[in-house]
Design an enzyme around this catalytic site. Structure first.
Site, PDB file in Angstrom:
ATOM      1  N   HIS A 154       0.840  -1.190   0.000  1.00 27.29           N
ATOM      2  CA  HIS A 154       0.000   0.000   0.000  1.00 27.29           C
ATOM      3  C   HIS A 154       0.877   1.243   0.000  1.00 27.29           C
ATOM      4  O   HIS A 154       2.103   1.139   0.041  1.00 27.29           O
ATOM      5  CB  HIS A 154      -0.940   0.020   1.215  1.00 27.29           C
ATOM      6  CG  HIS A 154      -0.239   0.146   2.530  1.00 27.29           C
ATOM      7  ND1 HIS A 154       0.140  -0.950   3.286  1.00 27.29           N
ATOM      8  CD2 HIS A 154       0.178   1.231   3.250  1.00 27.29           C
ATOM      9  CE1 HIS A 154       0.733  -0.544   4.387  1.00 27.29           C
ATOM     10  NE2 HIS A 154       0.773   0.782   4.395  1.00 27.29           N
ATOM     11  N   HIS A 201      -6.070  -1.763   4.655  1.00 23.08           N
ATOM     12  CA  HIS A 201      -5.956  -0.625   3.739  1.00 23.08           C
ATOM     13  C   HIS A 201      -5.100  -1.001   2.541  1.00 23.08           C
ATOM     14  O   HIS A 201      -4.176  -1.812   2.616  1.00 23.08           O
ATOM     15  CB  HIS A 201      -5.400   0.618   4.423  1.00 23.08           C
ATOM     16  CG  HIS A 201      -4.037   0.480   5.036  1.00 23.08           C
ATOM     17  ND1 HIS A 201      -3.621  -0.623   5.731  1.00 23.08           N
ATOM     18  CD2 HIS A 201      -2.984   1.338   5.069  1.00 23.08           C
ATOM     19  CE1 HIS A 201      -2.391  -0.453   6.179  1.00 23.08           C
ATOM     20  NE2 HIS A 201      -1.969   0.726   5.775  1.00 23.08           N
ATOM     21  N   HIS A 216       4.859   7.243   2.399  1.00 19.87           N
ATOM     22  CA  HIS A 216       5.597   5.988   2.307  1.00 19.87           C
ATOM     23  C   HIS A 216       4.929   5.020   1.356  1.00 19.87           C
ATOM     24  O   HIS A 216       3.735   5.090   1.100  1.00 19.87           O
ATOM     25  CB  HIS A 216       5.763   5.326   3.684  1.00 19.87           C
ATOM     26  CG  HIS A 216       4.499   4.774   4.272  1.00 19.87           C
ATOM     27  ND1 HIS A 216       3.701   5.478   5.150  1.00 19.87           N
ATOM     28  CD2 HIS A 216       3.901   3.559   4.131  1.00 19.87           C
ATOM     29  CE1 HIS A 216       2.680   4.733   5.514  1.00 19.87           C
ATOM     30  NE2 HIS A 216       2.769   3.566   4.906  1.00 19.87           N
ATOM     31  N   HIS A 248       1.101  -0.335  15.324  1.00 19.42           N
ATOM     32  CA  HIS A 248       0.077   0.692  15.193  1.00 19.42           C
ATOM     33  C   HIS A 248      -1.181   0.272  15.946  1.00 19.42           C
ATOM     34  O   HIS A 248      -1.541  -0.913  15.932  1.00 19.42           O
ATOM     35  CB  HIS A 248      -0.354   0.879  13.729  1.00 19.42           C
ATOM     36  CG  HIS A 248       0.684   1.459  12.838  1.00 19.42           C
ATOM     37  ND1 HIS A 248       1.388   2.595  13.132  1.00 19.42           N
ATOM     38  CD2 HIS A 248       1.107   1.071  11.612  1.00 19.42           C
ATOM     39  CE1 HIS A 248       2.197   2.881  12.131  1.00 19.42           C
ATOM     40  NE2 HIS A 248       2.055   1.963  11.199  1.00 19.42           N
ATOM     41  N   TYR A 257       9.295   2.084  10.062  1.00 20.76           N
ATOM     42  CA  TYR A 257       9.407   3.090   9.015  1.00 20.76           C
ATOM     43  C   TYR A 257      10.858   3.519   8.908  1.00 20.76           C
ATOM     44  O   TYR A 257      11.525   3.765   9.925  1.00 20.76           O
ATOM     45  CB  TYR A 257       8.556   4.318   9.331  1.00 20.76           C
ATOM     46  CG  TYR A 257       7.068   4.081   9.226  1.00 20.76           C
ATOM     47  CD1 TYR A 257       6.418   4.103   8.003  1.00 20.76           C
ATOM     48  CD2 TYR A 257       6.318   3.829  10.368  1.00 20.76           C
ATOM     49  CE1 TYR A 257       5.057   3.882   7.912  1.00 20.76           C
ATOM     50  CE2 TYR A 257       4.954   3.611  10.291  1.00 20.76           C
ATOM     51  CZ  TYR A 257       4.327   3.635   9.057  1.00 20.76           C
ATOM     52  OH  TYR A 257       2.990   3.407   8.967  1.00 20.76           O
ATOM     53  N   GLU A 267       7.967   1.472   4.414  1.00 24.56           N
ATOM     54  CA  GLU A 267       7.514   0.730   5.587  1.00 24.56           C
ATOM     55  C   GLU A 267       7.704  -0.763   5.346  1.00 24.56           C
ATOM     56  O   GLU A 267       7.422  -1.271   4.257  1.00 24.56           O
ATOM     57  CB  GLU A 267       6.038   1.006   5.875  1.00 24.56           C
ATOM     58  CG  GLU A 267       5.495   0.268   7.093  1.00 24.56           C
ATOM     59  CD  GLU A 267       3.996   0.444   7.313  1.00 24.56           C
ATOM     60  OE1 GLU A 267       3.541   0.186   8.442  1.00 24.56           O
ATOM     61  OE2 GLU A 267       3.292   0.823   6.356  1.00 24.56           O
TER      62      GLU A 267
END
Length: 311
Positions: A154, A201, A216, A248, A257, A267
């Site tokens: 992503h 996501h 990122h 997260h 990161y 990431e």
């Protein structure tokens, strides 16, 4: 869940300041497989477990950042459907011819209100993952080269008018809003996580004054152990780390990161939950992003670089 429209993220073209430094990083440190070079000077890569010819393309430029981010769609009829739907919505589109990118068919391009160039395509040469198609082993030697992510997963993009971008992705392309963070006054949304699949996501946005910025591109690993191994490899290769290893609260991903040699953040992560069309979006307050552990659940704080450094 049968995915019938937009299938998944397909490729990202990233600008680097020095091509050979970029090749060394993406091939030898991150562990992507180099799959070709073209007469425009671009270098193509894929993750070891990806089936298509490329997912990451780099080119040398005088400033870092992202040129475009693409999604693969089901077939050419679906590509035509989305092209017409975007035009009917009032967005101008253009067609990039087959072969303009190595081993990639026609692409439909459009620009989001955030200033980001997005592409859709249906065809890319299948090259496999170097494992047998009959009774394959769970991994092969490519899975041990560098950090060795299993896929480009992503991206997070920074730009203005993310609300308009969200509307296009949901109403025209069929994405689902999975999570969001409210502005400090709780009257609007400052960050959005959207999915075209059942992942937490496939693309995300943060409201930002400058258009077209990259936060990122993310690469998925298989386990927390692999994330910790990635941290070791980063340290061995003097890769500057921004955040992590940590978890997260948002999306539940376990993450690191860091920056490539040109200053583009990337990431490496694992985890995250599955979402389905009947799920309701998760909402985070701005305070929850920091002290609530939305960004960094272990330390429960915001990191200035995470909010301010983009390319």
């Amino acid at each position: 869940m049968a995915i019938q429209g937009v299938l998944r993220p397909g490729h990202a073209q990233i600008r680097v300041l020095n091509l050979e430094q970029g090749v060394h990083f993406y091939r030898d440190v991150l562990g992507l497989l180099e799959t070709g070079r073209d007469d425009q000077g671009r270098v193509y890569f894929k993750a070891w477990d990806e089936q298509d010819h490329n997912s990451v393309v780099i080119r040398e430029a005088d400033r870092a950042g992202i040129d475009f981010f693409a999604f693969k769609v089901l077939d050419n009829d679906t590509l035509l459907h989305f092209e017409r739907a975007l035009n009917d919505y009032g967005l101008e589109t253009s067609r990039m011819p087959a072969g303009e990118m190595l081993e990639t068919g026609e692409r439909v391009r459009f620009t989001l209100p955030t200033g980001h160039l997005i592409e859709l395509y249906a065809d890319k040469t299948w090259v496999g993952n170097d494992s047998a198609e009959l009774n394959p082993a769970p991994w092969n030697a490519n899975a041990e080269k560098g950090i060795a992510p299993i896929r480009m997963d992503h991206c997070l993009l920074y730009g203005p008018d993310t609300a308009a971008a969200k509307k296009i992705l949901i109403e025209v392309l069929g994405f689902q809003l999975v999570e969001r963070t409210l502005t400090p006054d709780r009257e609007g949304e400052i960050a959005l996580w959207l999915s075209c699949s059942n992942k937490a996501h496939d693309i995300a946005f943060v409201e930002h004054s400058e258009p077209g910025k990259l936060h990122h591109v993310a690469f998925q690993l298989e386990s927390w152990e692999k994330v910790l191994r990635a941290a070791d490899i980063m340290a061995m290769n003097d890769v500057p780390v921004d955040i992590g290893p940590t978890r997260h609260g948002i999306t539940r991903g376990c993450t690191i990161y860091a920056w490539d040699p040109s200053g583009n953040r990337f990431e490496t992560f694992m985890g995250g939950y599955q979402t389905y069309p009947d799920h309701k979006p998760i909402t985070w307050t701005f305070e929850g992003l920091g002290e609530g552990g939305g960004l960094d659940y272990a330390h429960r704080k915001l990191h200035d670089t995470f909010l301010t450094v983009v390319t």
